[in-house]
Design an enzyme around this catalytic site. Structure first.
Site, short mmCIF file in Angstrom:
data_model
loop_
_atom_site.label_atom_id
_atom_site.label_comp_id
_atom_site.label_asym_id
_atom_site.label_seq_id
_atom_site.Cartn_x
_atom_site.Cartn_y
_atom_site.Cartn_z
N GLN A 479 -38.34 74.13 50.18
CA GLN A 479 -39.43 73.53 50.95
C GLN A 479 -40.11 72.43 50.13
O GLN A 479 -40.70 72.72 49.09
CB GLN A 479 -40.44 74.61 51.34
N GLU A 597 -43.86 81.13 57.81
CA GLU A 597 -43.97 81.58 56.43
C GLU A 597 -44.99 82.68 56.31
O GLU A 597 -44.76 83.70 55.67
CB GLU A 597 -44.35 80.39 55.54
#
Length: 732
Positions: A479, A597
């Site tokens: 990420q 997330e």
């Protein structure tokens, strides 16, 4: 969220709330305090002009129908107790409910026939919580001669039936019912809680006959009491939280509401988190009353730890939110605080409950399973067959992963052809079958967050290229979000994407990127319109980590490891077909990623079963009781967190929307992770000062805590989210 989960519980709570509002407004409660403290039954108890609490069924709904009850069960009773406490209903509801609940569970058929119909019809009861003070001497024919004085008993003054316990020479405890009369004296005490009576019961040569004896132990009585006391603590704390939050929204200082100050926001958010954990723990304890003795003992002790001192603390915190006005006699805050203190003190000290949880978890695991009897057996059989075939494949190599991906069982809730579109109950069945078969369900890590965004907003080509390969394990993701100047304030990112023929040139620096050194692709946010407001002008790219201009540099962490990296992007060409969604619309996509997330991080259970093996290892320097007490405190939090997760699952199965669980769980899990590591290290004493050996391993574990506190949004950011989006406190 209240203790009840389903629509029936919500309707019951509304009904009780209305009843309390009609019959116990603050003025009436205050006016009757001398009477309540003396044990007088309030007017609402029996019918006066309107239907009273008995006619409403609130004294009987939890009891079996054969004894005049409603058969609604213990969770419904906890809902009633919670809502009654939320309105500070005076009188004997809690002690009477406790007495009837103990007799219903542990009394023989004769005891239940003699006493439950009367309690259901409004006879008041009171139950001692310890055998201290009473001694029983055996007589002939199973009778006992009992004398002595109890410790203070809630609701004893005015009670028609007393359940008390005494010590016996055989070392076992004797519990029996007795009615006020000759040889039985109840002395009214001066209560801390002015809305209910408390008194000492003195028995003078009272004969307890076999028909009076109840086959229950002290620990069992206290467990049932802990369940109901926890439910009441939730109601008290909920009123305190609501009152404090409402006040800081309107109270102004320095020209703005005090609720806009971050210190106040965080305080309110932490009170809310405590409230949610209390609700989960109290609910778990209530449902354990329908389970076996081991499960009840563990869940009830955990609820005592999680709820009783916390309600007292929330009471004090509310008064400090209110300021001086909250500390006046005229404000109701101290009445709620007093009741919370009384609950904690009657069942305390909390350290004993922590120790009990520590002892129990050595031999009992709390059951957080879900009843899936309604699941389609054919579906289960098909999944089981596939997983059994997968289990026969080599554990090393790609064969297992490829087969699971082909069957749609890597991420079964994904739509076909990537998953099987599994419903919530089907997902639970699949999880059970994974556990049964011994096959490990693959984890996508960052892919868990990248793929939902691609599936929701990506092109068909992007879906076909990235999703199957990720499910097969051929693509690992990282990420590329955080930057040196944009961490929690991610929208302040400065990485630029400049349009060129055929794509975009990305230039900038990303940091704290886990797994960048082994990832094939990264999800990256870059600014495509520097003139737009910071939340706009951001686009969402899929970056080939092997592309020219990508420079990955490992960052050595405090624990000596290399999980994180900094990534430099030096005019990295990203083709047009690797832009997800529309140009300048990346922030909305990023919120999808960040939301996934947070669900992933906060949804994990944190039950530290390894601590049990550690305690049993004999390698600890700390004293045994101190260690078990800390183990108990740790497991009480972990079990409440697991109960919070189970409630979320059950709400999903019922088609209800989730609440604030993900943000709450994130904050609690962070604190629990830190506590576990710190406590385990501390148990080793000097041995944890040496890097090698078991003590050094625990010191290393503590050094590994920070990434878990920071990843997915720091605790402080989560507190702001809770304060502003859930409690609706004003922005600063």
């Amino acid at each position: 969220m209240s203790i009840g989960l389903d629509t029936d519980h919500a309707a019951l709570a509304d009904s009780v709330r209305g009843f309390v509002a009609r019959h116990a407004p603050s003025e009436a409660v205050r006016a009757g305090m001398p009477d309540w403290a003396a044990g007088a039954a309030p007017d609402y108890w029996q019918r006066v002009v309107w239907p009273g609490i008995v006619e409403q069924g609130l004294t009987s709904l939890h009891l079996p129908e054969e004894f005049g009850g409603g058969g609604a069960g213990p969770v419904a009773l906890s809902v009633v107790v919670e809502e009654a406490a939320r309105g500070l209903l005076p009188g004997p509801l809690l002690p009477s409910a406790l007495t009837s609940a103990v007799l219903a569970r542990y009394g023989d058929d004769g005891t239940r026939k003699r006493h439950l119909p009367g309690l259901a019809a409004g006879a008041t009861g009171a139950t001692a919580l310890t055998v201290a003070g009473l001694a029983a001497t055996p007589l002939a024919d199973g009778e006992y001669l009992v004398s002595g004085s109890t410790l203070p008993v809630l609701g004893a003054p005015g009670a028609a039936l007393l359940l008390v316990g005494a010590t016996t020479p055989e070392s076992g405890d004797l519990w029996f019912v007795v009615e006020p009369g000759p040889g039985v004296e109840v002395a009214v005490g001066a209560p801390v809680d002015h809305t209910r009576a408390v008194g000492v019961v003195t028995l003078t040569d009272v004969v307890a006959r076999p028909a009076q004896v109840v086959g229950v132990g002290t620990d069992q009585v206290r467990a049932v009491a802990a369940v109901l006391f926890a439910a009441e603590a939730v109601g008290l704390a909920r009123w305190c939280l609501d009152t404090g939050v409402a006040y800081v929204k309107v109270r102004e200082q320095f020209g703005r509401p005090v609720g806009s100050f971050q210190a106040i926001k965080h305080k309110c958010a932490r009170m809310f988190i405590d409230m949610e954990m209390m609700s989960a723990s109290a609910w778990d304890a209530a449902r354990s009353l329908e389970q076996g003795e081991e499960q009840l003992a563990l869940a009830a002790a955990g609820a005592a730890v999680a709820c009783l001192p916390t309600a007292t603390g929330i009471g004090l915190a509310t008064i400090t939110l209110l300021g001086g006005i909250g500390y006046t006699w005229e404000h109701d805050a101290h009445l709620y605080w007093r009741r919370a203190m009384t609950l904690e003190n009657l069942l305390g000290p909390v350290s004993d409950w922590e120790y009990r949880v520590g002892e129990l978890v050595r031999v009992t695991a709390r059951d957080f399973g879900v009843d899936l009897s309604a699941a389609d057996p054919a579906f289960r059989a098909r999944v089981a067959g596939v997983l059994d075939e997968v289990a026969a494949l080599p554990a090393e190599g790609p064969a297992r992963r490829e087969r699971l991906a082909a069957e749609g069982l890597v991420m079964p809730h994904y739509p076909k052809p990537y998953g099987i579109g599994a419903t919530p109950i089907e997902q639970l069945v699949i999880a059970q079958e994974y556990e049964r078969s011994g096959v490990e369900q693959p984890r996508l890590i960052v892919g868990d967050w990248a793929l939902p965004t691609i599936l929701a907003s990506g092109s068909e080509e992007q879906k076909e290229f990235f999703v199957p390969a990720t499910l097969r394990g051929e693509i690992v993701w990282c990420q590329l979000f955080s930057e040196p100047g944009a961490g929690s304030d991610l929208a302040s990112l400065s990485t630029r994407a400049r349009r060129v023929a055929g794509g975009w040139l990305l230039t900038g620096q990303k940091v704290w990127t886990s797994s960048a050194h082994e990832a094939q692709y990264g999800i990256c946010l870059a600014r495509t319109d520097p003139e737009a407001p910071k939340h706009r002008g951001i686009s969402y790219f899929l970056v080939d980590m092997a592309a020219p201009g990508v420079d990955v540099r490992p960052l050595r962490e405090a624990n000596g490891g290399y999980l994180f990296n900094e990534v430099f992007l030096n005019e990295v060409l990203v083709p047009d077909d690797r832009l997800v969604g529309e140009v300048n619309q990346g922030w909305a996509l990023a919120r999808t990623t960040l939301g996934n997330e947070r669900v992933s991080i906060s949804g994990m259970r944190h039950i530290p079963t390894d601590l049990i093996d550690l305690v049993a290892s004999g390698a600890l320097a700390a004293a045994g009781r101190d260690v078990l007490r800390e183990v108990g405190a740790t497991f009480s939090t972990a079990h409440a967190l697991a109960a919070l997760g189970l409630r979320t699952v059950l709400r999903s199965l019922s088609g209800l929307r989730p609440g604030a669980e993900s943000s709450v769980a994130k904050v609690v899990a962070c604190g629990l992770t830190s506590d576990i590591a710190a406590r385990a290290m501390g148990w080793f004493g000097p041995a944890a000062a040496v890097a090698d050996g078991p003590g050094g391993q625990r010191a290393q574990g503590y050094l590994t805590v920070p990434p878990q506190l920071i990843g997915g949004g720091t605790v402080e950011i989560q507190l702001n989210v809770i304060a502003e989006r859930i409690l609706n406190l004003p922005r600063g």
